[in-house]
Design an enzyme around this catalytic site. Structure first.
Site, PDB file in Angstrom:
ATOM      1  N   TYR A   1       4.735   0.437   4.925  1.00 42.16           N
ATOM      2  CA  TYR A   1       5.448   1.207   3.900  1.00 42.16           C
ATOM      3  C   TYR A   1       6.141   2.431   4.497  1.00 42.16           C
ATOM      4  O   TYR A   1       7.344   2.645   4.304  1.00 42.16           O
ATOM      5  CB  TYR A   1       4.500   1.670   2.765  1.00 42.16           C
ATOM      6  CG  TYR A   1       5.145   2.809   2.030  1.00 42.16           C
ATOM      7  CD1 TYR A   1       6.267   2.570   1.244  1.00 42.16           C
ATOM      8  CD2 TYR A   1       4.724   4.127   2.213  1.00 42.16           C
ATOM      9  CE1 TYR A   1       6.946   3.612   0.625  1.00 42.16           C
ATOM     10  CE2 TYR A   1       5.393   5.168   1.610  1.00 42.16           C
ATOM     11  CZ  TYR A   1       6.507   4.904   0.813  1.00 42.16           C
ATOM     12  OH  TYR A   1       7.185   5.928   0.233  1.00 42.16           O
TER      13      TYR A   1
ATOM     14  N   GLN B   1      -1.518   8.952  -1.325  1.00 44.70           N
ATOM     15  CA  GLN B   1      -2.695   9.295  -2.156  1.00 44.70           C
ATOM     16  C   GLN B   1      -2.594  10.676  -2.781  1.00 44.70           C
ATOM     17  O   GLN B   1      -3.606  11.225  -3.215  1.00 44.70           O
ATOM     18  CB  GLN B   1      -4.014   9.279  -1.335  1.00 44.70           C
ATOM     19  CG  GLN B   1      -4.098   8.248  -0.277  1.00 44.70           C
ATOM     20  CD  GLN B   1      -4.715   6.977  -0.802  1.00 44.70           C
ATOM     21  OE1 GLN B   1      -5.173   6.923  -1.926  1.00 44.70           O
ATOM     22  NE2 GLN B   1      -4.690   5.941  -0.003  1.00 44.70           N
TER      23      GLN B   1
ATOM     24  N   CYS C   1      10.047   1.291 -21.777  1.00 44.74           N
ATOM     25  CA  CYS C   1      11.026   0.206 -21.635  1.00 44.74           C
ATOM     26  C   CYS C   1      12.309   0.509 -22.408  1.00 44.74           C
ATOM     27  O   CYS C   1      13.384   0.049 -22.023  1.00 44.74           O
ATOM     28  CB  CYS C   1      10.428  -1.110 -22.092  1.00 44.74           C
ATOM     29  SG  CYS C   1       8.955  -1.547 -21.165  1.00 44.74           S
TER      30      CYS C   1
ATOM     31  N   GLU D   1       6.457  11.614   3.566  1.00 47.48           N
ATOM     32  CA  GLU D   1       5.833  10.329   3.249  1.00 47.48           C
ATOM     33  C   GLU D   1       4.349  10.323   3.593  1.00 47.48           C
ATOM     34  O   GLU D   1       3.542   9.754   2.877  1.00 47.48           O
ATOM     35  CB  GLU D   1       6.554   9.187   3.978  1.00 47.48           C
ATOM     36  CG  GLU D   1       7.935   8.900   3.427  1.00 47.48           C
ATOM     37  CD  GLU D   1       7.923   8.573   1.935  1.00 47.48           C
ATOM     38  OE1 GLU D   1       6.923   8.014   1.456  1.00 47.48           O
ATOM     39  OE2 GLU D   1       8.909   8.887   1.246  1.00 47.48           O
TER      40      GLU D   1
ATOM     41  N   CYS E   1       8.870   3.459 -15.583  1.00 45.48           N
ATOM     42  CA  CYS E   1       7.954   2.319 -15.544  1.00 45.48           C
ATOM     43  C   CYS E   1       6.578   2.839 -15.116  1.00 45.48           C
ATOM     44  O   CYS E   1       6.025   2.453 -14.104  1.00 45.48           O
ATOM     45  CB  CYS E   1       8.482   1.256 -14.564  1.00 45.48           C
ATOM     46  SG  CYS E   1       7.663  -0.320 -14.748  1.00 45.48           S
TER      47      CYS E   1
ATOM     48  N   LEU F   1      -5.261  19.430   1.229  1.00 41.38           N
ATOM     49  CA  LEU F   1      -4.538  18.199   0.856  1.00 41.38           C
ATOM     50  C   LEU F   1      -5.445  16.968   0.932  1.00 41.38           C
ATOM     51  O   LEU F   1      -5.183  15.961   0.302  1.00 41.38           O
ATOM     52  CB  LEU F   1      -3.363  17.958   1.810  1.00 41.38           C
ATOM     53  CG  LEU F   1      -1.949  18.276   1.351  1.00 41.38           C
ATOM     54  CD1 LEU F   1      -0.941  17.742   2.362  1.00 41.38           C
ATOM     55  CD2 LEU F   1      -1.638  17.699  -0.017  1.00 41.38           C
TER      56      LEU F   1
ATOM     57  N   GLU G   1      14.712   4.521  -3.137  1.00 43.58           N
ATOM     58  CA  GLU G   1      14.387   5.761  -3.865  1.00 43.58           C
ATOM     59  C   GLU G   1      14.514   5.554  -5.370  1.00 43.58           C
ATOM     60  O   GLU G   1      13.690   6.035  -6.146  1.00 43.58           O
ATOM     61  CB  GLU G   1      15.335   6.882  -3.433  1.00 43.58           C
ATOM     62  CG  GLU G   1      14.908   7.547  -2.154  1.00 43.58           C
ATOM     63  CD  GLU G   1      15.846   8.662  -1.715  1.00 43.58           C
ATOM     64  OE1 GLU G   1      15.532   9.308  -0.719  1.00 43.58           O
ATOM     65  OE2 GLU G   1      16.895   8.873  -2.358  1.00 43.58           O
TER      66      GLU G   1
END
Ligand code: SF4
Length: 397
Positions: A163, A85, A242, A80, A235, A123, A225
């Site tokens: 988050y 980013q 859709c 995570e 999406c 990274l 998830e």
């Protein structure tokens, strides 16, 4: 669809009605809007959404991602933090290398910061690595080496916000905790047909509020998830698919035909242009490296000497580079005219780096930064910033 048609007819009626009746018609329009937005506030609608999403994810979810092969909280945490980013494709090799070197939280806590940064090099957003390292030590010291399972305790650790805490709590411990990141945020905004820009407080509150209600008590991790996967594969930001989506019946943006307009594009600030020079000072077969101290860009990483430059027409002025090197570290050097330009973008900065070599003339390094003289074949053991790594590769070749 039917609500959209009724709303359109009402809008026309409001425009054509005498002034005295307009407020009644406008009020009717508000009520219809309220009704359509209510779809995700009742329990049955949320249950339908969850069932459809979980059924879809069972077949179409991204089950083969390396960090999903185990529910280990340490692995979830690393993934995570790396994914902030950064794209999944970019993260996978870093995740595997990092876990091979630090297979446990204890191994990470015991490591030297330089080694952690070396594995992170490339990274970007290096404060993530530094915070992760500090937090791993804190978990060993304060939580007996076990990653906490509740959101409140997790958010006391450096680098863990709402988050990431929700992701660890729900993915690793199956705690009922909502998550909102780039993918889920977009899906929730479309499900609600939220027109406010996503970075506004109103939008953020509305999205977190829906996320809190939507996450189920049973299988919260699988639900979170599934929502991320829907955002990542179906999406998507532009032209959502859709016709392949399992939750069209719960989606207000789809019903209103607004799926391509939501989320409202954010107004990005103009990027800031930065021009600097990076100088590889050569003394015999060795080059001078400098570790960027705290507070500088790429703090904790190794670079060649990086200095501001004046522009002399279209070419960088060599005397100005020599003066800047003397100011930075006290060395007298003779800059070579073999420069080339590297471009690098980090956050809102567009950096143009004039890279060149210079010959050491005299002096010893001074100032607060750490310096080393290193040969090309030693470069691999240094955690370089991305531009310095590109320059180092060029020197090596
Ligand atoms: Fe996204 Fe379309 Fe599904 Fe709505 S129906 S959630 S806009 S893909």
């Amino acid at each position: 669809m039917i609500f959209a048609v009724v709303r359109q007819v009402l809008s026309q009626l409001i425009l054509e009605a005498p002034a005295s009746s307009r407020w009644r018609l406008a009020r009717a329009g508000e009520l219809i809007r309220a009704n359509t937005k209510r779809t995700l506030t009742d329990g049955q609608a949320l249950s339908r959404l969850r069932r459809a999403l979980l059924r879809w994810a069972a077949k179409r979810g991204r089950h083969d991602l390396p960090w999903r092969q185990s529910r280990d909280a340490y692995r979830v945490w690393i993934s995570e933090i790396m994914l902030q980013q950064t794209t999944v494709v970019a993260v996978i090799p870093y995740f595997e290398r990092f876990l091979a070197r630090f297979p446990t939280l204890a191994a990470l806590a015991e490591a030297d910061e330089h080694e952690v940064l070396r594995l992170w090099a490339g990274l970007g957003y290096y404060s993530r690595a530094r915070n992760l390292h500090v937090a791993a030590r804190q978990v060993v010291q304060d939580h007996a080496g076990t990653v906490p399972s509740d959101v409140a305790t997790l958010t006391t650790l450096p680098g863990i916000g709402r988050y990431t805490a929700g992701a660890i709590a729900s993915f690793a411990y199956d705690r009922r905790a909502p998550i909102v990141e780039a993918n889920t945020q977009r899906v929730y905004a479309r499900l609600m047909a939220l027109r406010e820009p996503l970075e506004s407080t109103t939008a953020r509150n509305a999205i977190w509020s829906l996320a809190e209600r939507a996450v189920p008590a049973k299988s919260p991790g699988a639900f979170n998830e599934a929502l991320m996967d829907l955002g990542a594969t179906t999406c998507v930001p532009t032209t959502p698919r859709c016709d392949e989506c399992p939750v069209t019946s719960s989606c207000q943006a789809f019903r209103d035909g607004l799926q391509n307009e939501i989320p409202t594009p954010r107004v990005r600030p103009e990027p800031t242009a930065v021009r600097q020079a990076m100088i590889a000072v050569q003394r015999g077969r060795r080059y001078l490296l400098r570790k960027s101290p705290a507070g500088e860009r790429w703090a904790g990483l190794w670079e060649f000497l990086r200095v501001p430059v004046d522009r002399d027409g279209e070419s960088v002025s060599l005397p100005s580079i020599e003066r800047a090197v003397a100011t930075l570290c006290g060395l007298a050097v003779e800059a070579n005219s073999d420069g080339f330009e590297l471009r690098h973008t980090v956050t809102r900065f567009r950096i143009r780096l004039h890279c060149t070599t210079a010959r050491y003339v005299s002096g010893t390094t001074n100032g607060p930064a750490e310096y080393r003289w290193a040969q090309v074949d030693e470069f691999g053991s240094f955690a370089f910033s991305m531009p310095a790594r590109r320059f180092a590769d060029r020197l090596a070749n």
